[in-house]
Design an enzyme around this catalytic site. Structure first.
Site, PDB file in Angstrom:
ATOM      1  N   ASP A 199       0.435  -0.636 -17.189  1.00  0.00           N
ATOM      2  CA  ASP A 199      -0.095  -1.725 -16.251  1.00  0.00           C
ATOM      3  C   ASP A 199       0.384  -3.134 -16.646  1.00  0.00           C
ATOM      4  O   ASP A 199       0.185  -3.662 -17.786  1.00  0.00           O
ATOM      5  CB  ASP A 199      -1.654  -1.490 -16.549  1.00  0.00           C
ATOM      6  CG  ASP A 199      -2.460  -2.705 -15.732  1.00  0.00           C
ATOM      7  OD1 ASP A 199      -1.976  -3.240 -14.838  1.00  0.00           O
ATOM      8  OD2 ASP A 199      -3.563  -3.115 -16.199  1.00  0.00           O
ATOM      9  N   ASP A 223       1.733  -7.550  -9.944  1.00  0.00           N
ATOM     10  CA  ASP A 223       0.803  -6.477 -10.796  1.00  0.00           C
ATOM     11  C   ASP A 223       0.987  -5.253 -10.027  1.00  0.00           C
ATOM     12  O   ASP A 223       0.580  -4.754  -9.131  1.00  0.00           O
ATOM     13  CB  ASP A 223      -0.548  -6.916 -10.541  1.00  0.00           C
ATOM     14  CG  ASP A 223      -1.566  -5.942 -11.512  1.00  0.00           C
ATOM     15  OD1 ASP A 223      -1.220  -5.023 -12.130  1.00  0.00           O
ATOM     16  OD2 ASP A 223      -2.571  -6.264 -11.296  1.00  0.00           O
TER      17      ASP A 223
END
Length: 411
Positions: A119, A298
């Site tokens: 992530d 992201d």
């Protein structure tokens, strides 16, 4: 606590062994990734509960990062919206695994293999520890005492989730390897309890590994890739993603020139923590509708999430309609066969958002109105969150050494 989100999972297959690479071999390595499902039902209509859950998880992640930033730096994050409220270490998070990119790492001496969710919107690594309770059943457990290179940091960690359940445990340092590159003094957590949302039936990977910057680390420690860089394990301090429906890949230690054409357009990181950059503008058919927007890049977010006022301005120009209340506030729709052309501009170069990525699917089965993947939400920040709806249309390089993000046209 149960996930309401139909999980979108990316299975990551490591081509090389997880064990450390032989001395002197520091070239980058390609890791193929494949994608399963997204935020839709079997009939391709949108899953409203999934969308709402995903938005909740985005808000929680950003706010938790802001809390860590303030704890680590002593200052409020510049992009935290005033009045959003200070949130302490026990802030409730939503344990939603809407978009997982997961693969194999190894930890300890002798090395043991684990799967982790990667992530770029967070910075810490944790695994289920050997003393973890039944919530860790089905996961591979890490026993720090079985590793000759592990050291107890003497610190705990505790993340509290929306139903009161937690992920908590002890911090250690040990050798962590990914694709054969070894970080020998990496801080990681051994969890002694998992939220039910991390049970194996809901969350296939064993743990989580963040790839953002140290200033949003719950441990206040260097993330894994930055440790690889500081220890000289990779020659090129870059990791890159191609996030597409076919031929997707993560490249550790550089970029794969076979997957993009032309040169990279680079944009500097304006605030370390998240991968935060300036987005020059949002455009439609050559017309710039919004200018100079702060944004974070992201890979752990499926949607593009903007501030409500700016997104409202955008859709007023484009002719988008507010989605029905059943979908949720901040979502917009267009006729399924007439989605607009939207480009995002970085570093002076305009990159199109694929209509197939922007169009999430019909509002309901048989509907002629479809939901857009660019949404307006108050997540407590002034920046936009640029996720996979955009990223799957470009090749993206995260350059740690030069603190910049690069985008290139896919080959």
């Amino acid at each position: 606590m149960r996930f309401t989100l139909a999980t979108s999972i990316v299975a990551l297959a490591i081509l090389a062994a997880a064990a450390p690479r032989p001395a002197g071999q520091k070239i980058g390595i390609a890791i193929p990734i494949t994608k399963r499902s997204s935020l839709v039902n079997d009939d391709k209509s949108i899953n409203a509960d999934a969308l709402k859950s995903h938005v909740a998880s985005i808000k929680a992640k950003i706010r938790h990062g802001f809390t860590n930033f303030e704890q680590n730096t002593g200052t409020r994050h510049p992009s935290a919206v005033k009045g959003d409220g200070k949130r302490g270490a026990g802030d409730a998070l939503t344990d939603d695994n809407s978009e997982l990119w997961y693969g194999t790492i190894s930890v300890g001496t002798p090395a043991e293999s684990f799967t982790v969710d990667f992530d770029t919107g967070s910075s810490d690594l944790f695994l289920p520890g050997s003393s973890c309770d039944s919530t860790c059943s089905g996961h591979t457990l890490w026993d720090p005492t079985s590793s000759s290179t592990s050291q107890d940091v003497g610190q705990t960690f505790n993340l509290q989730y929306g139903d009161g359940s937690t992920v908590s445990g002890e911090q250690y340092t040990d050798t962590v390897s990914i694709a054969g590159f070894a970080a020998t003094t990496q801080t990681l957590g051994a969890a002694n309890t998992y939220s039910s949302g991390f049970e194996s039936s809901q969350f296939p990977p064993d743990g989580l590994m963040g790839m953002a910057f140290q200033s949003i680390s719950s441990y206040g420690a260097s993330p894994v890739f930055q440790t690889l860089v500081s220890e000289g394990q990779v020659t090129d301090s870059v990791f890159s993603f191609k996030l597409s429906s076919s031929g997707a890949e993560l490249y550790i230690g550089g970029s794969n020139s076979a997957l993009y054409t032309g040169d990279f357009t680079y944009t500097p990181v304006t605030q370390q923590g998240y991968w935060q950059v300036n987005m020059d503008g949002v455009q439609n058919n050559g017309q710039t509708i919004l200018r100079n927007v702060d944004a974070i890049i992201d890979t752990g977010t499926t949607l593009i999430v903007g501030t409500p006022s700016q997104v409202s301005t955008l859709y007023s120009t484009l002719g988008g309609k507010a989605a029905p209340s059943s979908v949720g506030s901040g979502f917009y729709t267009f006729a399924c066969d007439s989605f607009p052309s939207i480009n995002l501009s970085f570093g002076g170069t305009s990159f199109p958002i694929s209509v197939s990525a922007l169009n999430l699917g019909p509002v309901s089965s048989g509907s002629s109105d479809c939901v857009s993947g660019l949404v307006g939400q108050d997540v407590g920040s002034s920046f936009w969150i640029v996720g996979d709806v955009f990223l799957q249309g470009v090749y993206t390089a995260f350059d740690v050494g030069n603190t910049r993000v690069g985008f290139a046209t896919l080959a």
